[in-house]
Scaffold this motif. Structure first.
Motif, mmCIF file in Angstrom:
data_model
loop_
_atom_site.group_PDB
_atom_site.id
_atom_site.type_symbol
_atom_site.label_atom_id
_atom_site.label_comp_id
_atom_site.label_asym_id
_atom_site.label_seq_id
_atom_site.Cartn_x
_atom_site.Cartn_y
_atom_site.Cartn_z
ATOM 1 N N MET A 1 3.292 9.355 -3.179
ATOM 2 C CA MET A 1 2.744 8.881 -4.444
ATOM 3 C C MET A 1 3.698 7.906 -5.088
ATOM 4 S SD MET A 1 0.733 11.784 -6.380
ATOM 5 C CE MET A 1 0.146 13.195 -5.483
ATOM 6 N N ARG A 2 3.114 6.928 -5.715
ATOM 7 C CA ARG A 2 3.922 5.969 -6.432
ATOM 8 C C ARG A 2 4.536 6.665 -7.648
ATOM 9 N NH1 ARG A 2 0.782 0.840 -8.265
ATOM 10 N NH2 ARG A 2 -0.179 1.185 -6.241
ATOM 11 N N THR B 1 0.831 -1.196 0.000
ATOM 12 C CA THR B 1 0.000 0.000 0.000
ATOM 13 C C THR B 1 0.872 1.254 0.000
ATOM 14 O OG1 THR B 1 -1.413 -1.283 1.432
ATOM 15 C CG2 THR B 1 -1.993 1.009 1.120
ATOM 16 N N THR B 2 0.517 2.238 -0.817
ATOM 17 C CA THR B 2 1.122 3.559 -0.671
ATOM 18 C C THR B 2 0.063 4.464 -0.057
ATOM 19 O OG1 THR B 2 0.510 3.910 -2.958
ATOM 20 C CG2 THR B 2 2.823 3.533 -2.516
ATOM 21 N N GLU B 3 0.487 5.327 0.845
ATOM 22 C CA GLU B 3 -0.471 6.234 1.482
ATOM 23 C C GLU B 3 -0.699 7.402 0.546
ATOM 24 O OE1 GLU B 3 -0.324 6.860 5.838
ATOM 25 O OE2 GLU B 3 1.656 6.024 5.537
ATOM 26 N N TYR B 4 -1.673 7.269 -0.346
ATOM 27 C CA TYR B 4 -1.725 8.046 -1.561
ATOM 28 C C TYR B 4 -1.542 9.559 -1.441
ATOM 29 C CZ TYR B 4 -4.197 10.830 -4.922
ATOM 30 O OH TYR B 4 -4.571 11.845 -5.716
ATOM 31 N N GLU C 1 -4.740 14.018 -11.124
ATOM 32 C CA GLU C 1 -5.799 14.411 -10.192
ATOM 33 C C GLU C 1 -6.667 15.449 -10.868
ATOM 34 O OE1 GLU C 1 -2.745 15.340 -7.538
ATOM 35 O OE2 GLU C 1 -3.417 13.926 -6.027
#
Lengths: 365, 225
Positions: B42-43, B35-38, B132
């Protein structure tokens, strides 16, 4: 004075119970997330530790939907039937080493269980049986098919597993009578069972090994552990609320605070059952260095020991949930009636023989 | 299924299997998280990520768009609207004869295929790694020249720069991909940062093998990520 002490003890028990529940809900989500390569709650507070508080607040402000076809009285009674026994169960758990204090010029021993019932174990069995009514009544009064299935499953499951759990407890109590008595509460009292485990089987250099019941009563311990998984409706025995089959089981139609009460009761039961397993088999609050330090330090230290042991058992609960798929219903019944109860009975007979030999000597003498 | 049909295993095998199952979950606890903590982290986006469009400028600040409408013509979703206009000779907006007077992309319709980027003769329109693009009404999803055109320093604009969620640093790091179809992209310019990359941030040398020489198969060079 007497009343104040009782109130303080009750409040202490509730505080510990609720505090552990708050951490347990968060901890379970974290551990399961760890085991699934996820992060779990991260946003509310550091590492999401306030997640339970946030969820509780959310549920508090949510609407309590009452479907039109419910039996209203029973529907509203069921959450209380679930939460109240769960809260009462915490009262008999001894949390720490008794403390010798002088209050108002009078020397006395403070017990850290809100109730020193001399029928402690019977009380636990009685209260956990009442909790089953909550499941059945909630399922029946919802007027909906999935809750009904969940409720029926709950009743059948409780019958099959409470017998095994009770038999395992009886074996422990009988074994406990052979240990030297400490207070006048009798071997059914939980405080007394814990106190009796603080002695040792051995003398001399090996006297630091405590007489925890898990060693002589290991089969009873295994049976008890399996039974409390079923008793608290936890995976892999969560047939009552099997999400994939029957939506949410008995609490499908509940929302808001009513649901929160079921939720609280489930986790509270997990905590009490773990504390019970620790008290019955793992020496309760016992641990090294208690006699050496003594006094208030020993009491606090013993509380820490208890928390560590309970946390270990709770971790096992979560670990098992993350590891195993749910049992099929007939497998559940098979395990309960054909495996656990016969094993518990055989073990009960065996320990009866040993206990009577220890108490009355060989029958041929 | 009756019990007789089930494979009969002895008790020790069954218990051993239980522990084998629990060992799997135990090991999993110590493996890295996926999981990335969006919003916090950011990935990293792929090099050729098809994100939001931008309209680029030349290093001297001139707009690259010449208002030719090839992007609008090739767009399979028909989400681009372009109207060109003759440049004022005294104060030209773009180096050529005409410039894009109106340029609108309806990003609700856009399928992010990148055909507009390929069609553009001047590399005016490219795609960034920005993704986004959530809006609260349909009108806001139509990006006009105001949002699409990059700043003179090459930074893309944000649709809602005043919004507290707008991460303006992300814009600075945004970088899209471009095909070297512009005149500056020829092989003669290899190794010479003569052209601004997609969003104009951070000059980047042209890719190897561009232009008139025979290009090696890019699949062979890159390898899988």
């Amino acid at each position: 004075m007497e009343l104040l002490l009782v109130i303080a003890r009750v409040l202490l028990s509730f505080t510990i119970g609720l505090g552990v529940v708050v951490l347990l809900v968060w901890g379970e989500r974290k551990v399961v997330a760890d085991m699934q390569s996820r992060l779990g709650p991260m946003r509310t507070g550091p590492y999401g530790i306030l997640q339970t508080v946030a969820d509780g607040l959310k549920l508090l402000f949510k609407e309590q939907v009452t479907p039109s076809r419910v039996e209203r009285f029973v529907f509203e009674l069921a959450p209380f039937l679930s939460a109240v026994p769960a809260l009462l169960l915490v009262l008999v758990i001894p949390f720490a080493r008794p403390l010798e204090v002088t209050i108002g010029g009078e020397a006395r021993t403070l017990q850290f269980a809100a109730l020193d019932l001399n029928i402690g174990l019977l009380f636990i069995l009685a209260m956990s049986s009442i909790a089953v009514y909550a499941v059945v009544l909630a399922g029946w009064s919802s007027g909906s098919k999935y809750p009904l299935i969940g409720g029926v499953r709950g009743s059948a499951q409780a019958i099959s597993y409470e017998a095994a759990m009770g038999l395992a407890m009886v074996a422990v109590v009988m074994w406990s009578t052979t240990l030297p008595a400490v207070s006048d509460l009798g071997a059914l009292s939980l405080s007394e069972i814990v106190l009796r485990q603080q002695t040792s089987f051995f003398g001399g250099a090996l006297s630091w090994i405590p007489a925890w019941n898990v060693v002589p009563q290991f089969p009873a311990f295994v049976i008890f552990m399996v039974a409390i998984f079923a008793e608290t409706n936890r995976a892999p025995f969560d047939m009552v609320e099997a999400e994939q089959e029957i939506v949410a089981g008995f609490h499908t139609e509940y929302s808001g605070m009513r649901f929160a009460m079921f939720f609280l009761a489930e986790y509270m039961n997990m905590f009490t059952m773990s504390a019970l397993a620790v008290s019955l088999f793992l020496g309760g609050w016992g641990g090294p260095f208690l006699d050496q330090v003594g006094g208030l330090t020993a009491t606090l230290l013993s509380f820490v020991y208890l928390l560590i042991k309970v946390a270990a058992v709770l971790f096992l609960f979560v670990w098992v949930r993350a590891s195993f798929p749910r049992f099929r219903y007939d497998q559940l019944m098979n395990l309960g009636w054909k495996r656990l109860i016969p094993t518990a009975l055989v073990w009960l007979i065996l320990s009866t023989i040993v206990v009577s030999y220890r108490q009355f000597g060989a029958p041929w003498s | 299924m009756s019990e007789a049909q089930q494979p009969q295993e002895d008790l020790f095998t069954i218990i051993g299997n239980l522990f084998r199952g629990m060992r799997v979950t135990w090991r999993q606890m110590f493996l890295p998280r996926v999981t990335t903590e969006y919003p916090k982290t950011m990935r990293e986006k792929p090099q050729r990520f098809h994100g939001r469009h931008v309209l680029n400028r030349y290093p001297d600040g001139m707009e690259k768009c010449i208002g030719c409408q090839l992007c609008a013509g090739v767009c399979p979703a028909q989400c681009i609207y372009v109207r060109g206009k003759d440049n004022d000779p005294a104060n030209p907006m773009s180096p050529g004869e005409r410039y894009g007077y109106v340029y609108e992309i309806n990003l609700l319709r856009c399928i992010f295929c990148g055909l507009c980027v390929e069609a553009c003769p001047t590399e005016a329109i490219t795609m960034t790694s920005l993704f986004e693009m959530s809006v609260t009404n349909r009108e806001d999803a139509i990006y006009t020249k105001k949002e699409l055109l990059v700043e003179p320093d090459g930074t893309p604009n944000h649709m809602f720069p005043d919004d507290e969620l707008a991460d303006l640093d992300e814009l600075r790091a945004a970088d899209g991909w471009m095909r070297a179809t512009a005149p500056q992209g020829r092989a003669a310019f290899q190794g010479v940062p003569g052209w601004t990359p997609s969003a104009g941030v951070g000059l980047r040398p042209p890719e190897a093998g561009q232009g008139n020489t025979v290009a090696p198969d890019p699949e062979d060079e890159e390898g899988d990520e």
